[in-house]
Design an enzyme around this catalytic site. Structure first.
Site, PDB file in Angstrom:
ATOM      1  N   ASP A   5       9.923  -6.227   1.632  1.00 15.56           N
ATOM      2  CA  ASP A   5      10.039  -5.650   2.961  1.00 15.56           C
ATOM      3  C   ASP A   5      11.439  -5.069   3.059  1.00 15.56           C
ATOM      4  O   ASP A   5      12.413  -5.698   2.623  1.00 15.56           O
ATOM      5  CB  ASP A   5       9.803  -6.707   4.046  1.00 15.56           C
ATOM      6  CG  ASP A   5       9.338  -6.065   5.348  1.00 15.56           C
ATOM      7  OD1 ASP A   5       8.653  -5.021   5.289  1.00 15.56           O
ATOM      8  OD2 ASP A   5       9.648  -6.587   6.424  1.00 15.56           O
ATOM      9  N   ASN A  12       0.832  -1.204   0.000  1.00 11.35           N
ATOM     10  CA  ASN A  12       0.000   0.000   0.000  1.00 11.35           C
ATOM     11  C   ASN A  12       0.866   1.253   0.000  1.00 11.35           C
ATOM     12  O   ASN A  12       0.355   2.354   0.146  1.00 11.35           O
ATOM     13  CB  ASN A  12      -0.909   0.006   1.250  1.00 11.35           C
ATOM     14  CG  ASN A  12      -1.999  -1.042   1.140  1.00 11.35           C
ATOM     15  OD1 ASN A  12      -2.678  -1.137   0.112  1.00 11.35           O
ATOM     16  ND2 ASN A  12      -2.167  -1.847   2.177  1.00 11.35           N
ATOM     17  N   TYR A  49      13.474   7.212   5.719  1.00 11.98           N
ATOM     18  CA  TYR A  49      14.753   7.677   6.258  1.00 11.98           C
ATOM     19  C   TYR A  49      15.632   8.343   5.190  1.00 11.98           C
ATOM     20  O   TYR A  49      16.802   8.648   5.462  1.00 11.98           O
ATOM     21  CB  TYR A  49      15.517   6.494   6.879  1.00 11.98           C
ATOM     22  CG  TYR A  49      14.791   5.847   8.045  1.00 11.98           C
ATOM     23  CD1 TYR A  49      14.960   6.303   9.349  1.00 11.98           C
ATOM     24  CD2 TYR A  49      13.916   4.777   7.842  1.00 11.98           C
ATOM     25  CE1 TYR A  49      14.293   5.716  10.413  1.00 11.98           C
ATOM     26  CE2 TYR A  49      13.234   4.174   8.902  1.00 11.98           C
ATOM     27  CZ  TYR A  49      13.436   4.647  10.182  1.00 11.98           C
ATOM     28  OH  TYR A  49      12.766   4.066  11.239  1.00 11.98           O
TER      29      TYR A  49
HETATM   30  P1  IMP Z   1       8.221  -1.571   5.017  1.00  7.74           P
HETATM   31  O1  IMP Z   1       9.060  -2.345   4.074  1.00  7.74           O
HETATM   32  O2  IMP Z   1       6.970  -1.069   4.378  1.00  7.74           O
HETATM   33  O3  IMP Z   1       7.984  -2.263   6.333  1.00  7.74           O
HETATM   34  O4  IMP Z   1       9.032  -0.255   5.291  1.00  7.74           O
HETATM   35  C1  IMP Z   1       9.835  -0.072   6.357  1.00  7.74           C
HETATM   36  C2  IMP Z   1      10.188   1.362   6.559  1.00  7.74           C
HETATM   37  O5  IMP Z   1      11.524   1.515   6.126  1.00  7.74           O
HETATM   38  C3  IMP Z   1       9.392   2.407   5.792  1.00  7.74           C
HETATM   39  O6  IMP Z   1       8.271   2.849   6.484  1.00  7.74           O
HETATM   40  C4  IMP Z   1      10.387   3.516   5.689  1.00  7.74           C
HETATM   41  O7  IMP Z   1      10.395   4.271   6.874  1.00  7.74           O
HETATM   42  C5  IMP Z   1      11.691   2.780   5.587  1.00  7.74           C
HETATM   43  N1  IMP Z   1      12.115   2.623   4.204  1.00  7.74           N
HETATM   44  C6  IMP Z   1      11.889   1.584   3.362  1.00  7.74           C
HETATM   45  N2  IMP Z   1      12.475   1.818   2.181  1.00  7.74           N
HETATM   46  C7  IMP Z   1      13.072   3.024   2.270  1.00  7.74           C
HETATM   47  C8  IMP Z   1      13.824   3.815   1.350  1.00  7.74           C
HETATM   48  O8  IMP Z   1      14.070   3.464   0.196  1.00  7.74           O
HETATM   49  N3  IMP Z   1      14.265   4.994   1.822  1.00  7.74           N
HETATM   50  C9  IMP Z   1      14.024   5.427   3.090  1.00  7.74           C
HETATM   51  N4  IMP Z   1      13.321   4.734   3.978  1.00  7.74           N
HETATM   52  C10 IMP Z   1      12.849   3.543   3.562  1.00  7.74           C
END
Ligand code: IMP
Length: 195
Positions: A71, A11, A153
């Site tokens: 992820d 999402n 980040y």
């Molecule tokens: P998830 O994979 O959706 O659980 O994402 C984990 C978290 O990592 C996200 O909410 C972001 O805060 C961070 N994140 C994931 N990919 C990136 C990126 O490419 N740049 C910066 N932060 C990231």
């Protein structure tokens, strides 16, 4: 070459935009929104691999279609891999990007070793079988946040070989270093070679 269609089980519109920017013409990526699926996908596990598998499995069971999920975690060496699998919710369930950055910078106050890496795991379910791919981008956490592009980040992460944060880069520049781009390239290579 045959065009392949894949549902991307996320999402997060930022991730959809990034992945669409690297897949080329032979692969059509369909977001959950475009597929008409309005579902919050759980991330209950302690590893990126298990969460990626959970997400692709949930969407595959729902749609019976080929799909993939990813992820990603930011792993900071001085913090023994934190925030890692908890990257999205580091400062709480609100999944607030700014609060997460504030918490991380606070934890790294006076820390000389600012080495970190982004790690992306992609889980592909193709014809009922699962395949995993990984992409890593090594770098460091800047002392202050800089730039407004990207998400998460990005304003505090400087990849090795660059002088600026991901948030100061265009998407094309970020893709020269990006963990997500590396994992996606493997996914595309796999689809081209094996399917
Ligand atoms: P998830 O994979 O959706 O659980 O994402 C984990 C978290 O990592 C996200 O909410 C972001 O805060 C961070 N994140 C994931 N990919 C990136 C990126 O490419 N740049 C910066 N932060 C990231």
């Amino acid at each position: 070459m045959q065009v392949k269609e894949l549902i991307f089980a996320t999402n997060n519109e930022n991730k959809v935009k990034e992945i669409k920017s690297v897949v080329g013409e032979n692969l059509v990526v369909i977001s959950l929104k475009d597929a008409g699926i309005d579902q919050d996908i759980p991330e209950p596990h302690h590893t990126l691999e298990a969460n990626a598998t959970e997400k692709s499995t949930v969407i595959h069971e729902l749609t019976q279609k080929n799909c993939f999920s990813e992820d990603t975690g930011l792993e900071v060496f001085a913090l023994h891999g934190e925030p890692g699998v908890k990257s999205a919710r580091y400062a709480g369930e609100g999944r607030d990007f700014q609060a997460n950055i504030d918490k991380l910078l606070e934890k790294l106050t006076d820390q000389d070793n600012r080495s970190a890496q982004f790690r992306t795991v992609i889980s592909l379910i193709w014809e009922g079988r699962e395949y995993l791919f990984e992409g890593i981008c090594k770098g460091r956490i800047n002392e202050i946040q800089q730039g407004v592009e990207g998400f998460g980040y990005d304003p505090i992460f400087i990849p090795d070989g660059a002088e600026k944060t991901f948030a100061e880069m265009t998407l094309a520049e970020k893709n020269e270093f990006s963990h997500r781009k590396k994992a996606t390239t493997q996914l595309i290579d796999f689809l081209n070679k094996n399917i």
